[in-house]
Scaffold this active site. Structure first.
Site, mmCIF file in Angstrom:
data_model
loop_
_atom_site.group_PDB
_atom_site.id
_atom_site.type_symbol
_atom_site.label_atom_id
_atom_site.label_comp_id
_atom_site.label_asym_id
_atom_site.label_seq_id
_atom_site.Cartn_x
_atom_site.Cartn_y
_atom_site.Cartn_z
ATOM 1 N N ARG A 1 0.852 -1.205 0.000
ATOM 2 C CA ARG A 1 0.000 0.000 0.000
ATOM 3 C C ARG A 1 0.879 1.243 0.000
ATOM 4 O O ARG A 1 0.595 2.236 -0.650
ATOM 5 C CB ARG A 1 -0.949 0.005 1.207
ATOM 6 C CG ARG A 1 -1.604 1.365 1.410
ATOM 7 C CD ARG A 1 -2.905 1.351 2.197
ATOM 8 N NE ARG A 1 -2.904 0.532 3.375
ATOM 9 C CZ ARG A 1 -2.254 0.797 4.519
ATOM 10 N NH1 ARG A 1 -1.527 1.900 4.624
ATOM 11 N NH2 ARG A 1 -2.330 -0.027 5.525
ATOM 12 N N ASP B 1 -6.323 18.439 -15.384
ATOM 13 C CA ASP B 1 -6.607 17.079 -15.856
ATOM 14 C C ASP B 1 -6.147 17.004 -17.309
ATOM 15 O O ASP B 1 -6.717 17.643 -18.190
ATOM 16 C CB ASP B 1 -8.109 16.784 -15.727
ATOM 17 C CG ASP B 1 -8.454 15.336 -16.088
ATOM 18 O OD1 ASP B 1 -7.752 14.754 -16.935
ATOM 19 O OD2 ASP B 1 -9.452 14.814 -15.553
ATOM 20 N N LYS C 1 -7.172 5.706 -20.184
ATOM 21 C CA LYS C 1 -7.393 6.174 -21.551
ATOM 22 C C LYS C 1 -6.113 5.997 -22.379
ATOM 23 O O LYS C 1 -5.655 4.882 -22.513
ATOM 24 C CB LYS C 1 -7.890 7.623 -21.503
ATOM 25 C CG LYS C 1 -8.987 7.879 -20.433
ATOM 26 C CD LYS C 1 -10.288 7.158 -20.702
ATOM 27 C CE LYS C 1 -11.245 7.147 -19.510
ATOM 28 N NZ LYS C 1 -11.567 8.434 -18.916
HETATM 29 C C1 LIG Z 1 -12.097 8.839 -17.568
HETATM 30 C C2 LIG Z 1 -11.735 10.161 -17.023
HETATM 31 C C3 LIG Z 1 -11.560 10.368 -15.649
HETATM 32 C C4 LIG Z 1 -11.821 9.254 -14.650
HETATM 33 O O1 LIG Z 1 -10.913 8.215 -14.790
HETATM 34 P P1 LIG Z 1 -11.239 6.669 -14.437
HETATM 35 O O2 LIG Z 1 -9.959 6.009 -14.758
HETATM 36 O O3 LIG Z 1 -12.396 6.262 -15.286
HETATM 37 O O4 LIG Z 1 -11.591 6.628 -12.980
HETATM 38 C C5 LIG Z 1 -11.165 11.615 -15.218
HETATM 39 N N1 LIG Z 1 -10.975 12.629 -16.080
HETATM 40 C C6 LIG Z 1 -11.147 12.481 -17.403
HETATM 41 C C7 LIG Z 1 -10.918 13.629 -18.315
HETATM 42 C C8 LIG Z 1 -11.533 11.249 -17.918
HETATM 43 O O5 LIG Z 1 -11.723 11.107 -19.227
#
Ligand SMILES: *Cc1c(COP(=O)(O)O)cnc(C)c1O
Length: 382
Positions: free
Chosen positions: A47, A172, A197
């Protein structure tokens, strides 16, 4: 070293016992201590730290130019850990049309449990951001391009506001990856990713990554990661590393295919509007081109009528109707009922996340096959 070189060799020269070129999966929860006085040395418990995760975390820090990298169980776990840096009662200014999951954790979880307050504003307009900052504001959270409308926010302008008003700037960077946009170099304090992604890139693992500009933020986030237990497991860390090694050629191909798809949709009579940062009429193009080095692989578009959505989706044969993006397969998403269903309908309407809107994650197939499928589905749509 260039980013492409870092990616292609992630973990290859990290010292470990067997000298395997591909860094192994350390599938262990715990590690032997070397003696009573040496329990604090090296690895102790997964962890807290795990060697496979460390290779991934250090790799991201290098790619983003940050002091620390941290890997989490999902993009949402990464967002949540970053928000845990804020004291109860803090106020945040946030991009209004951001990822639906980030909206949900803010409004439905952290506003209730941590007393955070949030102003959702069009961060593409720095004056509106400045106006929303108050005495309790501690952070600015932006997504650019934002999901799903691809609205662009000027990261340098945000960093000037953040510096002047003493805020943490969080970006982000999921849609572009560090190969196309490096927010820490544009003045952000923290950059985060859903590694699910493009970074992992194969629609086979859920993961999140964060990089911090300063040691101080990195150590605080490391503390949150260990305390809350939201770190990524070793097997999934390995899968993300494996995916990232081919990020550069994948992303180039995603972009080349997306450019073809965007041009096709923009010229199609059944399509009312196509949004893609590579198109000349893209609203945020000037700012995007100043801070990013590529348009990415997402294409958002509106059909002429929302009534056509059902038959259009039904007719698609190659393009898969599914959530997520950044994998090898071309996926199509309906934001109103999928990624953004937890956003109130009125707010969705105001932002333009309406019933005619679709988002394509253009994959790595031969572009002719993607275009042919879209063409036949659009032609036959009632
Ligand atoms: C998919 C996504 C998230 C969340 O990520 P997960 O891996 O699905 O928890 C956050 N920000 C953006 C821009 C995303 O496309």
């Amino acid at each position: 070293m260039h980013a492409e070189t870092v990616l292609a060799r992630l973990g290859a020269l990290v010292e470990h016992d067997t000298r395997a070129v591909v860094f192994p999966v350390y599938q262990t929860a715990t590690f032997r201590h070397q003696g009573l006085d040496r329990a604090g040395e090296g690895y102790s418990y997964s962890r807290t730290r795990n060697p496979t995760r460390t290779v991934l975390e250090d790799g991201l820090a290098e790619l983003e130019g940050g002091s620390h990298g941290l890997a989490f169980a999902s993009g949402m776990a990464a967002v949540t850990a970053v928000l845990h840096l804020l004291k109860a009662g803090s106020h945040l200014v946030v991009t209004q049309d951001l990822y639906g999951g980030t909206y949900r954790v803010l409004v439905d979880v952290l506003c209730a449990s941590a007393g955070l307050t949030v102003s959702f504003v069009p961060t593409g307009d720095p004056e509106q951001v400045e106006a929303a900052v108050g005495p309790l504001t501690r952070a600015l959270l932006v997504e650019t391009p934002a999901n799903p409308l691809l609205t662009v926010t000027d990261i340098r302008a945000m960093s000037r506001i953040a510096a002047r008003r003493g805020l943490i700037l969080v970006v982000d960077n999921t849609l572009l990856t560090p190969l196309r946009q490096r927010p820490l170099e544009l003045g952000a304090d923290i950059v985060l990713h859903s590694a699910t992604k493009y970074l992992a890139g194969h629609n086979d693992v859920v993961a999140g990554l964060v990089a911090t500009r300063t040691e101080e933020l990195g150590e605080r986030l490391r503390f949150v990661q260990n305390a809350t237990g939201s770190a990524l497991g070793p097997q999934d860390s390995w899968l993300v590393l494996r995916g990232m090694k081919t990020l550069s050629p994948r992303l180039s191909r995603h972009e080349a295919n997306a450019a073809r798809v965007a041009a096709f949709l923009a010229g199609h009579p059944r399509v009312a509007r196509t949004l893609y940062p590579g198109l000349d009429d893209f609203p945020g193009k000037a700012v995007h081109d100043r801070q990013a080095t590529g348009p990415g692989g997402l294409v958002t578009f509106r059909l002429r009528s929302a009534r056509q959505v059902r038959s259009f989706l039904k007719r698609l044969r190659l393009v898969i109707f599914a959530e997520s993006f950044g994998g090898t397969e071309t996926l199509i998403t309906y934001p109103a009922t999928q990624t953004h269903r937890d956003m109130p309908r009125a707010l969705r309407g105001r932002l333009g996340i309406t019933a005619d809107l679709l988002r394509l994650s253009v994959g790595l197939e031969d572009p002719e096959d993607i275009l042919e499928d879209l063409a036949q589905a659009l032609e036959g749509t009632e």
